[in-house]
Structure formats: structure tokens, C-alpha cells
Design a protein around this motif. Structure first.
Motif, PDB file in Angstrom:
ATOM      1  N   ASP A 172       1.020  -1.130   0.247  1.00  0.00           N
ATOM      2  CA  ASP A 172      -0.395  -0.185  -0.319  1.00  0.00           C
ATOM      3  C   ASP A 172       0.872   1.277   0.050  1.00  0.00           C
ATOM      4  O   ASP A 172       0.072   2.258  -0.661  1.00  0.00           O
ATOM      5  N   MET A 173       2.162   1.263   0.849  1.00  0.00           N
ATOM      6  CA  MET A 173       2.844   2.214   0.981  1.00  0.00           C
ATOM      7  C   MET A 173       3.224   2.740  -0.549  1.00  0.00           C
ATOM      8  O   MET A 173       4.258   3.411  -1.076  1.00  0.00           O
ATOM      9  N   SER A 174       3.891   1.680  -1.473  1.00  0.00           N
ATOM     10  CA  SER A 174       4.370   2.277  -2.422  1.00  0.00           C
ATOM     11  C   SER A 174       3.741   2.066  -3.320  1.00  0.00           C
ATOM     12  O   SER A 174       4.066   2.729  -4.662  1.00  0.00           O
ATOM     13  N   TRP A 175       2.636   2.299  -3.454  1.00  0.00           N
ATOM     14  CA  TRP A 175       1.166   2.973  -4.402  1.00  0.00           C
ATOM     15  C   TRP A 175       1.001   4.123  -3.968  1.00  0.00           C
ATOM     16  O   TRP A 175       1.808   4.823  -4.973  1.00  0.00           O
ATOM     17  N   GLN A 176       1.019   5.157  -2.575  1.00  0.00           N
ATOM     18  CA  GLN A 176       1.286   5.943  -2.298  1.00  0.00           C
ATOM     19  C   GLN A 176       2.691   6.993  -2.804  1.00  0.00           C
ATOM     20  O   GLN A 176       1.927   7.734  -3.547  1.00  0.00           O
ATOM     21  N   LEU A 177       3.760   6.255  -2.562  1.00  0.00           N
ATOM     22  CA  LEU A 177       5.285   6.800  -2.462  1.00  0.00           C
ATOM     23  C   LEU A 177       5.381   7.238  -4.338  1.00  0.00           C
ATOM     24  O   LEU A 177       5.775   8.174  -4.600  1.00  0.00           O
ATOM     25  N   SER A 178       4.979   5.808  -4.929  1.00  0.00           N
ATOM     26  CA  SER A 178       5.371   6.143  -6.432  1.00  0.00           C
ATOM     27  C   SER A 178       4.697   6.970  -7.220  1.00  0.00           C
ATOM     28  O   SER A 178       4.919   7.980  -7.835  1.00  0.00           O
ATOM     29  N   ALA A 179       3.606   8.342  -6.252  1.00  0.00           N
ATOM     30  CA  ALA A 179       3.100   9.272  -6.707  1.00  0.00           C
ATOM     31  C   ALA A 179       3.623  10.761  -6.376  1.00  0.00           C
ATOM     32  O   ALA A 179       2.896  11.527  -6.712  1.00  0.00           O
ATOM     33  N   THR A 180       4.348  10.105  -5.854  1.00  0.00           N
ATOM     34  CA  THR A 180       4.994  11.422  -4.506  1.00  0.00           C
ATOM     35  C   THR A 180       6.071  12.220  -5.874  1.00  0.00           C
ATOM     36  O   THR A 180       6.358  12.717  -5.140  1.00  0.00           O
ATOM     37  N   GLY A 181       6.301  11.705  -6.630  1.00  0.00           N
ATOM     38  CA  GLY A 181       8.471  12.007  -7.513  1.00  0.00           C
ATOM     39  C   GLY A 181       9.247  11.236  -6.104  1.00  0.00           C
ATOM     40  O   GLY A 181      10.355  11.743  -7.019  1.00  0.00           O
ATOM     41  N   MET A 182       9.813  10.764  -5.593  1.00  0.00           N
ATOM     42  CA  MET A 182      10.382  10.062  -4.814  1.00  0.00           C
ATOM     43  C   MET A 182      10.748   8.989  -5.869  1.00  0.00           C
ATOM     44  O   MET A 182      10.436   8.308  -6.877  1.00  0.00           O
ATOM     45  N   GLN A 183      12.310   9.035  -5.462  1.00  0.00           N
ATOM     46  CA  GLN A 183      13.303   7.585  -6.932  1.00  0.00           C
ATOM     47  C   GLN A 183      12.847   6.811  -6.369  1.00  0.00           C
ATOM     48  O   GLN A 183      12.279   6.650  -4.671  1.00  0.00           O
ATOM     49  N   VAL A 184      13.230   5.826  -7.054  1.00  0.00           N
ATOM     50  CA  VAL A 184      13.031   4.164  -6.724  1.00  0.00           C
ATOM     51  C   VAL A 184      13.849   3.308  -5.530  1.00  0.00           C
ATOM     52  O   VAL A 184      13.911   3.347  -4.613  1.00  0.00           O
ATOM     53  N   GLY A 185      14.715   3.950  -5.198  1.00  0.00           N
ATOM     54  CA  GLY A 185      16.150   3.625  -4.249  1.00  0.00           C
ATOM     55  C   GLY A 185      15.338   4.316  -2.698  1.00  0.00           C
ATOM     56  O   GLY A 185      15.152   3.791  -1.542  1.00  0.00           O
ATOM     57  N   GLN A 186      14.588   5.796  -2.903  1.00  0.00           N
ATOM     58  CA  GLN A 186      14.065   6.257  -2.067  1.00  0.00           C
ATOM     59  C   GLN A 186      12.966   4.959  -1.099  1.00  0.00           C
ATOM     60  O   GLN A 186      12.908   5.436   0.269  1.00  0.00           O
ATOM     61  N   ILE A 187      11.994   5.393  -1.840  1.00  0.00           N
ATOM     62  CA  ILE A 187      10.672   4.228  -2.048  1.00  0.00           C
ATOM     63  C   ILE A 187      11.357   3.262  -1.406  1.00  0.00           C
ATOM     64  O   ILE A 187      10.702   3.152   0.050  1.00  0.00           O
ATOM     65  N   ALA A 188      12.230   2.205  -1.644  1.00  0.00           N
ATOM     66  CA  ALA A 188      13.345   0.512  -1.677  1.00  0.00           C
ATOM     67  C   ALA A 188      13.122   1.195   0.575  1.00  0.00           C
ATOM     68  O   ALA A 188      13.229   0.118   1.123  1.00  0.00           O
ATOM     69  N   THR A 189      13.918   2.684   0.584  1.00  0.00           N
ATOM     70  CA  THR A 189      14.567   2.851   1.964  1.00  0.00           C
ATOM     71  C   THR A 189      13.524   2.758   3.271  1.00  0.00           C
ATOM     72  O   THR A 189      13.235   2.495   3.902  1.00  0.00           O
ATOM     73  N   MET A 190      12.339   3.828   2.404  1.00  0.00           N
ATOM     74  CA  MET A 190      11.120   4.233   3.080  1.00  0.00           C
ATOM     75  C   MET A 190      10.611   2.889   3.569  1.00  0.00           C
ATOM     76  O   MET A 190       9.603   2.187   4.624  1.00  0.00           O
TER      77      MET A 190
END
Length: 335
Positions: free
Chosen positions: A282-300
Motif C-alpha cells: 500500500d505504501m509503495s502505491w502511495q509513494l510512487s505518486a510523490t516524485g520520490m526515486q526508486v531507491g528512496q521508496i525502497a528505503t522508506m
């Protein structure tokens, strides 16, 4: 139906066990409950663990009346803001109706009702969970606390017209008469206390209207406590942000042993790993729309390696993290 209750519900448990010659900490730890957190309002305990601790205390101490004793020692003080309603409502019936309406704020599985019938008003108590060990101890404890409320409202010498319980008798009739002032009927249809109808309109002396208003405003704003699954999911979401969303850490935050937490989750047909995976998805779906980079999302999401997140993303959405970001951007642009 949530199965988490306030730690306040176990107020005086340890004191009572020790006074009877038992080891309270050992009993609590056996059920996966942190003894240092018992009695704390903000500490949440699985109802089944709570009931098991009380039942095991009754067995190990050879005190079948343990629930009666604990209820008598606790009284209405464990009800928190609901006790304020009892003390400061306009009339007896308004006080009891407040208990029935807001009991979930203390113990969501406990359900109370009040029904007027002929010359009597019948107060009933039930536990809205199918499988609860030592249910009889919980019922006897609950009805004893109810008696404390009725004696506050109707006078210390109040004696019910009748008391009934669904389970078989586990203590002597003399012990029940000592607690309730009358004999108790067992193997009945309901757990109940029968009150005189004419006493319900009695005004409550010394009430404070301002205190009542504060309690009602507080209770009206809160909703039933989160169920175990929802509570664990919320803890995972919060702890992912600081990279601490592990079974051990979440269990510690809830005051439970990790094995107990896993067992309780299994009773709800899930596991910690499954919940963690769902929260990450669920978080990956939300974070992918924020402009964050893949590496940042993985860390989050708490992944040590970006490749681990990539594999999870393909499993969830059948696409790479970059493709998911692109799809989320297209969705946002089309709105």
C-alpha cells in the motif's frame, strides 16, 4: 469485533495474586503480557490473553472465586470516563444506559444492555467473542463490577431481585450470596442482574453536570479501539518510517512476546509477515505518486537492497518500480 482492551482492565491483578500467595509476573508472562504495563490506560492487551491470565490465576491459586475477588477489588474505577458517567448522570437509568452505550471504550468485546420488563429492569452482560477461555471468570468479574455501580447508584444495601449466569456454578452459593446479596441462578439463558424498576428514576445526588459533559464529549469523540490486526498494521506503518518494523519491535511496543503476537494473529487468519507485506504494498502505491526515486521508496519501505523492493513490486503489481511510478504519474495527469 476488536479483541483489544485497555490495560486498566487488569488493575490490581498483580496485587491480588500476590496477596493470595501466587506469582503474578509468571502468570502474566506465560500469557505474553508485560507485567510492567498492566494497569496502564494506553496499554492494549488481547482480550483472550487477559481472560487466560485471570483463569490461570484462578486455577493455580485454587481460587475459583478469583474473578469475583478481582471485580470487587477493582470496582467501577477501572471504567475510566465511563465511571464519570455513572457518578454524574442525572438519574440511575441514564447512568446505566451510558454504561451500555460506552462500555466498548474499556473492553470492546463486553456488551451490556438494559431492558425494562414488568416490575424489573434487566441488566445483561455478554462477551461478543466465540472462543474465550475462562469465560465464566470474565462474566463473574464483570457482574461484580456492575454490582459496585448499582450499589453506588441505589445504595450500599442494594440487593438485586435476581442474578443469573449462563455457566455452571464454580464457587459455593454462600460465596455468591456474599458478593451479590442473593442466591445466583446458573445455566441460565443470560448473564443478568435484575433491578427494581422504580429505582431507575432516582436522581443521583452530588452530581457534577460539568464533569458529565466533559466525559460525554470525550466518549462521543472516540471510536472502538482498533482490533489486533488493525493495530499491528498501524504499528508497522509507523515503525517503517524509522526502519524498525520487525516482529520483535512491534511485539515489544504492544507489550507482548513475539510468539504470542504471532499466535494471536494466526487466530485472525493472518501473520506478521503478511501484514508487513500488505503495508509495504500500500505504501509503495502511495509513494510512487510523490516524485520520490526508486531507491528512496525502497528505503522508506524498509528494504536493505533496492533489488528486494524490485522483486516485491513485480509480485504486487506485475511491473517494475519505475513502471509503477510512470503509471501513477499517468493516473495523476489524467485527473
Amino acid at each position: 469485533m476488536t479483541d483489544l482492551i485497555r490495560g486498566m482492565s487488569m488493575l490490581h491483578f498483580s496485587d491480588l495474586v500476590v496477596s493470595m500467595g501466587g506469582d503474578a509476573d509468571a502468570i502474566l508472562r506465560e500469557q505474553g503480557i508485560d507485567p510492567s504495563l498492566v494497569g496502564e490506560f494506553d496499554f492494549l492487551i488481547p482480550y483472550r490473553s487477559y481472560a487466560a491470565a485471570i483463569g490461570e490465576a484462578a486455577l493455580s491459586l485454587e481460587r475459583p472465586d478469583f474473578g469475583l475477588c478481582l471485580g470487587a477489588r477493582q470496582g467501577i474505577s477501572i471504567l475510566g470516563p465511563v465511571a464519570v458517567l455513572i457518578r454524574h448522570s442525572e438519574t440511575v437509568d441514564r447512568a446505566i444506559e451510558g454504561v451500555c452505550r460506552y462500555l466498548y471504550s474499556c473492553a470492546p468485546p463486553d456488551v451490556a444492555t438494559l431492558e425494562r420488563s414488568g416490575r424489573s429492569a434487566i441488566f445483561t452482560l455478554s462477551i461478543a467473542l466465540r472462543q474465550v477461555a475462562y469465560r465464566e471468570q470474565m462474566v463473574e468479574k464483570g457482574l461484580t463490577i456492575a454490582m459496585d455501580a448499582f450499589r453506588f447508584l441505589l445504595g450500599e444495601d442494594f440487593v438485586p431481585r435476581k442474578v443469573t449466569m449462563q455457566h455452571r456454578r464454580i464457587s459455593s452459593q454462600e460465596r455468591y450470596r456474599e458478593q451479590f446479596g442473593c442466591a445466583v441462578e446458573f445455566e441460565s439463558d443470560v448473564n443478568s442482574v435484575h433491578l427494581p424498576n422504580e429505582g431507575l428514576d432516582k436522581p443521583i445526588r452530588g452530581r457534577d453536570a460539568a464533569a458529565l459533559a466533559l466525559a460525554e464529549n470525550y466518549l462521543a469523540r472516540i471510536s472502538p479501539a482498533l482490533g489486533l490486526v488493525d493495530h499491528v498494521r498501524e504499528m508497522i506503518h509507523r515503525l517503517l518510517k524509522v526502519n524498525h518494523a520487525t516482529l520483535v519491535v512491534v511485539a515489544h511496543e504492544m507489550g507482548l512476546h513475539p510468539r504470542v503476537l504471532q499466535r494471536n494473529l494466526a487466530d485472525d487468519n493472518t501473520s506478521f509477515e503478511e501484514l508487513l507485506d500488505n503495508v509495504r504494498r500500500d505504501m509503495s502505491w502511495q509513494l510512487s505518486a510523490t516524485g520520490m526515486q526508486v531507491g528512496q521508496i525502497a528505503t522508506m519501505l524498509g528494504y536493505a537492497e533496492q533489488s528486494s523492493y524490485s522483486r516485491a513490486c513485480r509480485r504486487w503489481y506485475n511491473e517494475s518500480p519505475r513502471d509503477l511510478i510512470a503509471r501513477r504519474r499517468r493516473i495523476a495527469a489524467s485527473r
